[in-house]
Write a protein that holds these residues in place. Structure first.
Motif, PDB file in Angstrom:
ATOM      1  N   ASP A 421      14.724  39.727  61.626  1.00 32.20           N
ATOM      2  CA  ASP A 421      16.024  39.415  62.223  1.00 32.20           C
ATOM      3  C   ASP A 421      15.927  39.448  63.742  1.00 32.20           C
ATOM      4  O   ASP A 421      15.211  40.286  64.315  1.00 32.20           O
ATOM      5  N   ILE A 422      16.672  38.556  64.393  1.00 33.80           N
ATOM      6  CA  ILE A 422      16.620  38.452  65.850  1.00 33.80           C
ATOM      7  C   ILE A 422      17.085  39.730  66.535  1.00 33.80           C
ATOM      8  O   ILE A 422      16.685  40.028  67.666  1.00 33.80           O
ATOM      9  N   SER A 423      17.902  40.504  65.860  1.00 35.32           N
ATOM     10  CA  SER A 423      18.426  41.734  66.462  1.00 35.32           C
ATOM     11  C   SER A 423      17.333  42.779  66.700  1.00 35.32           C
ATOM     12  O   SER A 423      17.530  43.746  67.452  1.00 35.32           O
ATOM     13  N   GLU A 424      16.176  42.584  66.064  1.00 36.69           N
ATOM     14  CA  GLU A 424      15.080  43.523  66.237  1.00 36.69           C
ATOM     15  C   GLU A 424      14.286  43.253  67.524  1.00 36.69           C
ATOM     16  O   GLU A 424      13.437  44.054  67.903  1.00 36.69           O
ATOM     17  N   ASN A 427      13.515  42.042  74.032  1.00 43.22           N
ATOM     18  CA  ASN A 427      13.680  41.363  75.325  1.00 43.22           C
ATOM     19  C   ASN A 427      13.686  39.852  75.115  1.00 43.22           C
ATOM     20  O   ASN A 427      13.538  39.349  73.991  1.00 43.22           O
ATOM     21  N   MET A 428      13.892  39.147  76.210  1.00 43.30           N
ATOM     22  CA  MET A 428      14.031  37.691  76.114  1.00 43.30           C
ATOM     23  C   MET A 428      12.750  37.022  75.632  1.00 43.30           C
ATOM     24  O   MET A 428      12.800  36.045  74.877  1.00 43.30           O
ATOM     25  N   SER A 429      11.580  37.502  76.045  1.00 46.76           N
ATOM     26  CA  SER A 429      10.317  36.916  75.603  1.00 46.76           C
ATOM     27  C   SER A 429      10.193  36.989  74.090  1.00 46.76           C
ATOM     28  O   SER A 429       9.783  36.023  73.427  1.00 46.76           O
ATOM     29  N   GLU A 430      10.589  38.170  73.513  1.00 41.83           N
ATOM     30  CA  GLU A 430      10.512  38.326  72.064  1.00 41.83           C
ATOM     31  C   GLU A 430      11.542  37.448  71.362  1.00 41.83           C
ATOM     32  O   GLU A 430      11.265  36.879  70.295  1.00 41.83           O
ATOM     33  N   VAL A 431      12.740  37.325  71.965  1.00 41.75           N
ATOM     34  CA  VAL A 431      13.778  36.472  71.379  1.00 41.75           C
ATOM     35  C   VAL A 431      13.287  35.028  71.284  1.00 41.75           C
ATOM     36  O   VAL A 431      13.434  34.366  70.256  1.00 41.75           O
ATOM     37  N   MET A 432      12.700  34.523  72.383  1.00 43.99           N
ATOM     38  CA  MET A 432      12.236  33.127  72.399  1.00 43.99           C
ATOM     39  C   MET A 432      11.076  32.937  71.425  1.00 43.99           C
ATOM     40  O   MET A 432      10.971  31.896  70.763  1.00 43.99           O
ATOM     41  N   PRO A 442      15.494  26.581  71.402  1.00 43.60           N
ATOM     42  CA  PRO A 442      15.478  27.523  72.525  1.00 43.60           C
ATOM     43  C   PRO A 442      16.884  27.870  73.022  1.00 43.60           C
ATOM     44  O   PRO A 442      17.134  28.992  73.476  1.00 43.60           O
ATOM     45  N   GLY A 443      17.803  26.897  72.911  1.00 47.07           N
ATOM     46  CA  GLY A 443      19.174  27.155  73.370  1.00 47.07           C
ATOM     47  C   GLY A 443      19.839  28.284  72.610  1.00 47.07           C
ATOM     48  O   GLY A 443      20.623  29.059  73.175  1.00 47.07           O
ATOM     49  N   TYR A 444      19.526  28.388  71.328  1.00 41.92           N
ATOM     50  CA  TYR A 444      20.071  29.471  70.518  1.00 41.92           C
ATOM     51  C   TYR A 444      19.638  30.818  71.085  1.00 41.92           C
ATOM     52  O   TYR A 444      20.443  31.752  71.227  1.00 41.92           O
ATOM     53  N   GLY A 445      18.332  30.916  71.385  1.00 43.84           N
ATOM     54  CA  GLY A 445      17.809  32.167  71.926  1.00 43.84           C
ATOM     55  C   GLY A 445      18.378  32.470  73.291  1.00 43.84           C
ATOM     56  O   GLY A 445      18.672  33.643  73.618  1.00 43.84           O
ATOM     57  N   TRP A 446      18.575  31.421  74.112  1.00 40.63           N
ATOM     58  CA  TRP A 446      19.086  31.644  75.470  1.00 40.63           C
ATOM     59  C   TRP A 446      20.507  32.193  75.412  1.00 40.63           C
ATOM     60  O   TRP A 446      20.845  33.152  76.119  1.00 40.63           O
ATOM     61  N   TYR A 447      21.368  31.615  74.566  1.00 39.99           N
ATOM     62  CA  TYR A 447      22.748  32.102  74.466  1.00 39.99           C
ATOM     63  C   TYR A 447      22.796  33.500  73.863  1.00 39.99           C
ATOM     64  O   TYR A 447      23.643  34.328  74.229  1.00 39.99           O
ATOM     65  N   CYS A 449      20.526  35.810  74.295  1.00 45.39           N
ATOM     66  CA  CYS A 449      20.147  36.732  75.370  1.00 45.39           C
ATOM     67  C   CYS A 449      21.245  36.863  76.419  1.00 45.39           C
ATOM     68  O   CYS A 449      21.515  37.953  76.946  1.00 45.39           O
ATOM     69  N   LYS A 450      21.898  35.754  76.749  1.00 48.25           N
ATOM     70  CA  LYS A 450      22.974  35.786  77.741  1.00 48.25           C
ATOM     71  C   LYS A 450      24.108  36.670  77.293  1.00 48.25           C
ATOM     72  O   LYS A 450      24.672  37.447  78.081  1.00 48.25           O
ATOM     73  N   ALA A 451      24.435  36.577  76.015  1.00 52.47           N
ATOM     74  CA  ALA A 451      25.549  37.383  75.480  1.00 52.47           C
ATOM     75  C   ALA A 451      25.231  38.856  75.514  1.00 52.47           C
ATOM     76  O   ALA A 451      26.151  39.689  75.576  1.00 52.47           O
ATOM     77  N   ARG A 452      23.963  39.219  75.528  1.00 51.06           N
ATOM     78  CA  ARG A 452      23.561  40.612  75.479  1.00 51.06           C
ATOM     79  C   ARG A 452      22.986  41.104  76.819  1.00 51.06           C
ATOM     80  O   ARG A 452      22.474  42.225  76.912  1.00 51.06           O
ATOM     81  N   GLY A 453      23.066  40.268  77.846  1.00 51.40           N
ATOM     82  CA  GLY A 453      22.629  40.689  79.170  1.00 51.40           C
ATOM     83  C   GLY A 453      21.153  40.908  79.280  1.00 51.40           C
ATOM     84  O   GLY A 453      20.697  41.717  80.107  1.00 51.40           O
ATOM     85  N   MET A 454      20.358  40.245  78.456  1.00 47.92           N
ATOM     86  CA  MET A 454      18.890  40.400  78.502  1.00 47.92           C
ATOM     87  C   MET A 454      18.310  39.619  79.656  1.00 47.92           C
ATOM     88  O   MET A 454      18.818  38.578  80.053  1.00 47.92           O
ATOM     89  N   THR A 455      17.247  40.131  80.182  1.00 55.17           N
ATOM     90  CA  THR A 455      16.475  39.393  81.187  1.00 55.17           C
ATOM     91  C   THR A 455      15.065  39.264  80.673  1.00 55.17           C
ATOM     92  O   THR A 455      14.604  40.058  79.852  1.00 55.17           O
ATOM     93  N   ARG A 456      14.363  38.251  81.178  1.00 54.81           N
ATOM     94  CA  ARG A 456      13.005  38.007  80.722  1.00 54.81           C
ATOM     95  C   ARG A 456      12.078  39.151  81.144  1.00 54.81           C
ATOM     96  O   ARG A 456      12.091  39.588  82.288  1.00 54.81           O
ATOM     97  N   ALA A 457      11.282  39.606  80.203  1.00 56.06           N
ATOM     98  CA  ALA A 457      10.381  40.733  80.471  1.00 56.06           C
ATOM     99  C   ALA A 457       9.249  40.289  81.380  1.00 56.06           C
ATOM    100  O   ALA A 457       8.876  39.143  81.389  1.00 56.06           O
TER     101      ALA A 457
END
Length: 457
Positions: A421-424, A427-432, A442-447, A449-457
């Motif tokens: 699951d994506i919730s696991e 950081n953004m690198s792992e999400v992508m 990729p847009g799914y992952g970007w939104y 991360c944006k909703a959760r205030g993540m920044t790229r590791a």
């Protein structure tokens, strides 16, 4: 009587190409294209093959496209005492336009076969579809990029220019590329540079002076062929050489044939020091006494570059050929003995100015303008230190950053391989990486991360 290999003294690489050509015919191929570098002795090799065909009662046409090549070919047959009973040596245009004047050919040999796609050549080939054909060339490529596979059905590639130099069959050379004019504004015309635009930039008093100064600096007194951008440019350049006390002559396709022959002979006899032309003596012109080539014609044609630079490489005892490239052709096409990937079915790969590590493939000394394959950190000619250019430094930094990014992508991909699951993801690198593995855009992952205030590791 069949002439033996020993009498013609074929070199090992020539005999190898001959055997491979015969094998191609026996295997069912009808029109092989034979590739050998400038100066490898293609005419000698296929003079032998023509004599063998004649001895078996076959009619052979050995065709060239310029009168200088016609004279050289006839001289080769005469030198080896090959009778011309059923061998016909002539101009392609004459035989294409008046084939009824000659016996029907069983075997046609085309010299400088890179021109085969032209209408005159095709007219002749189509008239005799049953004739066996061999095309000879050092440069099986066209400026328009069209491959030659529409005419030839197999390619036989022989020894390379580099190997010929190493074995002493071609001269070693030194390549200098001092710029004499700013060509950044050079206009294009069709597939190549506009010759009039080039002439305008190169026909200036300061440029003439620099060309002559560099000739005296690097090749003073050497027999030289100077390639110019236009007839007007060539005439003017010859005149400037003469004013400087250097015996130079211009000639072109409009020069009467008898006068052209005399000029070539005078050059061979060292009565002329510098021979100026546009591209009249680019292909097949065999003058071992030419020790230097001056390149004053910028071109997008790799074939033209190789043919022109190759004129100086005919061997002589103790010879070190000099090539003076004043128009940067080496940046577009590389050096004369660079390895190249010839093909019947695809265009020649474009010369890459930079290697995969970001450094220049061919470097130039800033002190003496000596031009050489990348490698040494000091000039092989004068010993000056060769520093990396600004662009090389930028390229290396970019490559390094890409390596770092690739490392993090691989690390992230490994980290999420077992995550369902994506919730696991942490950081953004792992999400992508998770999105890529689960076929999410990729847009799914970007939104996410944006909703959760993540920044790229």
């Amino acid at each position: 009587m069949i002439i033996s290999l020993q009498e013609l003294k074929l070199r090992a690489y020539q005999a190898d190409v001959l055997q491979r050509t015969r094998k191609a015919f026996k295997s069912g191929f009808h029109r092989p294209l034979v590739v050998l570098p400038c100066g490898a002795g293609k005419t000698v090799l296929f003079a032998y093959m023509a004599s063998q065909s004649q001895a078996r009662g076959k009619t052979v046409w050995f065709l060239v496209h310029r009168c200088e090549l016609l004279d050289q070919t006839i001289a080769t047959f005469e030198r080896f005492g090959i009778p011309l009973r059923t061998i016909h040596i002539g101009m392609i245009a004459t035989y294409a336009n008046h084939p009824e004047r000659y016996p029907k050919p069983d075997f046609i040999i085309f010299d400088e076969a890179q021109h085969t796609a032209s209408a005159t050549w095709q007219k002749l080939i189509q008239r005799f579809p049953d004739a066996y054909v061999v095309g000879l060339t050092a440069t099986p490529c066209r400026l328009d990029g069209k491959p030659l596979g529409a005419t030839y059905d197999t390619m036989i590639v022989g020894i390379s220019t580099h190997e010929l130099i190493q074995q002493g069959y071609l001269s070693k050379y030194r390549y200098f590329a001092p710029s004499v004019a700013d060509l950044s504004g050079l206009k294009r015309k069709g597939s190549d540079f506009d010759p009039e635009s080039a002439s305008e930039l190169l026909m200036r008093r300061a440029v003439y002076g620099d060309v002559i100064e560099n000739y005296r600096k690097y090749a003073d007194g050497l027999q030289t062929i100077c390639y110019c951008s236009s007839i007007k440019h060539s005439i003017a350049m010859a005149d400037e050489f003469c004013k400087a006390g250097i015996n130079a002559v211009h000639f072109d396709g409009n020069t009467p044939a008898a006068e052209r022959r005399q000029i070539v002979q005078n050059f061979r006899d060292k009565k002329i020091q510098v021979l100026c032309n546009v591209d009249l003596i680019s292909e097949g012109f065999d003058v071992p006494d030419c020790w230097c080539c001056i390149l004053l014609r910028p071109t997008m044609s790799t074939a033209l570059h190789i043919q022109q630079a190759g004129r100086a490489l005919r061997p002589q005892p103790g010879k070190m050929a000099i090539i003076l490239d004043h128009v940067g052709n080496y940046t577009r096409h590389g050096l004369p003995d660079d390895p190249r990937e010839w093909s019947l079915n695809s265009k020649l790969p474009q010369h890459q100015e930079y290697k995969t590590d970001g450094t220049l493939a061919v470097k130039q000394c800033p002190e003496c303008f000596f031009t050489f394959p990348s490698g040494p950190d000091h000039c092989p000619n004068c010993g000056a230190e060769i520093k990396k250019t600004r662009q090389e430094i930028e390229n290396i930094k970019k490559i390094h950053m890409e390596e770092i990014k690739r490392h993090y992508r691989q690390k992230a991909a490994a980290a999420v391989r077992e995550k369902s699951d994506i919730s696991e993801c942490r950081n953004m690198s792992e999400v992508m990486a998770w999105c890529k593995q689960h076929n999410r855009k990729p847009g799914y992952g970007w939104y996410y991360c944006k909703a959760r205030g993540m920044t790229r590791a």
